[in-house]
Design an enzyme around this catalytic site. Structure first.
Site, PDB file in Angstrom:
ATOM      1  CE  LYS A  78      47.745  53.640  44.985  1.00 24.84           C
ATOM      2  NZ  LYS A  78      46.816  52.502  44.775  1.00 24.84           N
ATOM      3  CB  SER A 153      45.279  53.286  41.178  1.00 26.75           C
ATOM      4  OG  SER A 153      45.300  52.613  42.422  1.00 26.75           O
ATOM      5  CB  SER A 177      45.279  49.465  42.616  1.00 25.73           C
ATOM      6  OG  SER A 177      44.382  50.183  41.842  1.00 25.73           O
TER       7      SER A 177
HETATM    8  N1  GLN Z   1      41.300  49.684  38.439  1.00 28.11           N
HETATM    9  C1  GLN Z   1      40.303  49.633  39.456  1.00 28.11           C
HETATM   10  C2  GLN Z   1      39.505  50.902  39.497  1.00 28.11           C
HETATM   11  O1  GLN Z   1      39.714  51.710  38.676  1.00 28.11           O
HETATM   12  C3  GLN Z   1      40.893  49.295  40.769  1.00 28.11           C
HETATM   13  C4  GLN Z   1      41.544  50.411  41.456  1.00 28.11           C
HETATM   14  C5  GLN Z   1      42.170  49.972  42.735  1.00 28.11           C
HETATM   15  O2  GLN Z   1      42.384  48.792  42.970  1.00 28.11           O
HETATM   16  N2  GLN Z   1      42.462  50.934  43.570  1.00 28.11           N
HETATM   17  O3  GLN Z   1      38.687  51.088  40.326  1.00 28.11           O
END
Ligand code: GLN
Length: 470
Positions: A78, A153, A177
């Site tokens: 990532k 994400s 994410s």
């Molecule tokens: N979808 C969540 C957010 O938008 C989690 C993001 C993540 O786990 N980095 O914050």
């Protein structure tokens, strides 16, 4: 021709050990695949030009008998994890040309095992989002259905595994994410216990929630990656050696927080979830309805604590030290211009929200209240784990959705309803593919375990994969 679709890390390792496959062959096939499909899917922001050199080196290590299970295995990274000499941008314009000066702990570990770092994957900017639509470099398309999002994400990392561009990937999970994109792309995603994996060299989103973990085709593969990247690191004082604290739940009882599953969940998701529970029953698990009244507050608590930490963590990106700079009339004007040009709308929204909940006059009403509730949620889990081994839910309330479908930020935030509890309480959780919708979109089934039950999650995940076909 290598059958990448059915090739796992475990299998590739065995084949390489026996001399039936070389890392160069394996990596070349992945690179070919990337070349053919990346233009459409936008999964990789960069494919590393030294991937084949890494593979050659790995082949020598394997030949000399010194390889580990990850030697020569192509892993996607990532874009928020530092790799010396490589760009790391968190899919933001702010860090478009930022080149890392050191390796993140997890990267050091992967390199130590001779894994082949194949490239950096697209993501929501600074890991904020559930669809990868917030990337400054365009969204990732879901390899199962390119008209749909891959989740986020870590959408790029999950899609890379699903599209057979790598055998495994690293993601980071602050509220969903790793698990949610894994679920939407039909692969396994595991968020370890907070502190089991060092966060050193990971671009922080919300430090008390962030955790790095693995995305792979099977629980066994996810475990191989976890075993490599976990461990104590003196550069992250919150990190521990998880083996020192390991717990092994063995009551054979699985808890279902029924009240939590009612609202806003796609009927097909619920149906699939019930079917999965039936399968678990058949292999000897007792399914018990549990009541966890505080669980419903996980999402609101998350969306207060997370932005508070985001606003603090991202304050350093001001155009002065590194990253994008737009000169203004004075220092404040330069801050303003640089930050306005460098950050996308969702990132700005979160920083403003975070500054608000931390501000004098609102701190007690929001931030402090959220912290108290966080403790209540932790305690609720602690208590429930006296009675059950795991708490299970669907991973996401819907399968992969279409681009632009969740323009309202609140609708997007609701994607995290089932995944935020684990981050709020620091627990390990794993998402395992559990079948497909009538239109062929993958579902995920999530197990949450007690602190440091990471190993048991891989075990139950493996069992779940074996009974899937029943
Ligand atoms: N979808 C969540 C957010 O938008 C989690 C993001 C993540 O786990 N980095 O914050």
């Amino acid at each position: 021709m290598i059958d990448l679709k059915n090739l796992t890390i475990e299998k590739a390792h065995q084949m390489m050990k026996k001399g039936e496959l070389t890392s160069v062959e394996l990596v070349s096939t992945c690179l070919q695949n990337i070349k053919e499909k990346n233009k459409e899917l936008n999964i990789f922001l960069e494919v590393f030009d030294d991937a084949l050199d890494q593979a050659k080196k790995a082949d020598e290590t394997i030949k000399s008998g010194k390889g580990t299970k990850l030697t020569g295995i192509p892993i996607a990274i990532k874009d928020n994890m530092l790799i010396t000499g490589k760009k790391t941008s968190s899919a933001s314009k702010m860090l478009k040309n930022y080149v890392a000066t050191y390796d993140a702990f997890v990267i050091k570990k992967l390199k130590g095992d001779g894994a082949v770092l194949i490239g950096r994957t697209n993501m929501d900017e600074f890991a904020m989002g559930s669809s990868t639509e917030n990337s400054a470099y365009g969204p990732v398309r879901n390899p199962i259905d390119p008209s749909r999002v891959p989740g986020g994400s870590s959408g790029g990392s999950a899609a890379a595994v699903a599209a057979n561009m790598a055998l495994g990937a690293l993601g980071s999970d602050t509220g969903s994410s790793i698990r949610q994109p894994a679920s939407l792309c039909g692969v396994v995603g595991m968020k370890p216990t907070y502190s089991a994996v060092s966060r050193s060299g990971i671009m922080a989103m919300a430090s008390s929630l962030d955790q790095v973990g693995s995305i792979a085709k099977t629980s066994e593969d996810a475990k191989i990656i976890f075993n490599c990247i976990s461990g104590k690191d003196e550069m992250d004082s919150t990190s521990v050696n998880f083996l020192d604290f390991k717990v092994t739940p063995n009551k054979k009882i699985i808890g279902v927080p029924r009240d939590f599953l009612k609202e806003g969940v796609d009927p097909e998701v619920l149906h699939n979830f019930e079917k999965s529970l039936e399968k678990l029953k058949k292999v000897g698990y007792q399914i018990k309805d549990i009541v966890m009244p505080h669980l419903q507050y996980s999402l609101p608590v998350y969306y207060i604590i997370m932005p508070a930490e985001v606003s603090t963590n991202l304050a350093r990106l001001d155009g002065m030290r590194y990253g994008l700079r737009k000169d203004g009339d004075n220092v404040f004007d330069t801050f303003k211009k640089s930050r306005s040009a460098g950050f996308g709308p969702e990132t700005r929204r979160r920083m403003i929200l975070g500054a608000y909940v931390l501000s004098h006059g609102y701190y007690d009403a929001y931030y402090n209240k959220a912290r108290k509730l966080r403790r209540a949620i932790e305690n609720e889990f602690k208590k429930i784990f006296e009675d059950v081994d795991f708490v299970v839910t669907p991973t996401a309330p819907t399968p992969a959705f279409k681009f632009g479908e969740k323009k309202d930020p609140l609708a997007m935030y609701l994607c995290d309803i089932f995944t935020t509890p684990a981050n709020i309480a620091g627990l390990p959780a794993i998402s395992i593919p559990s079948g497909f919708s009538s239109s062929g979109l993958p579902f995920g089934f999530q197990f949450n375990g007690p602190l440091f039950s990471d190993d048991s999650l891989f075990k139950i995940g493996k069992k779940f994969e074996e009974i899937k076909g029943m």
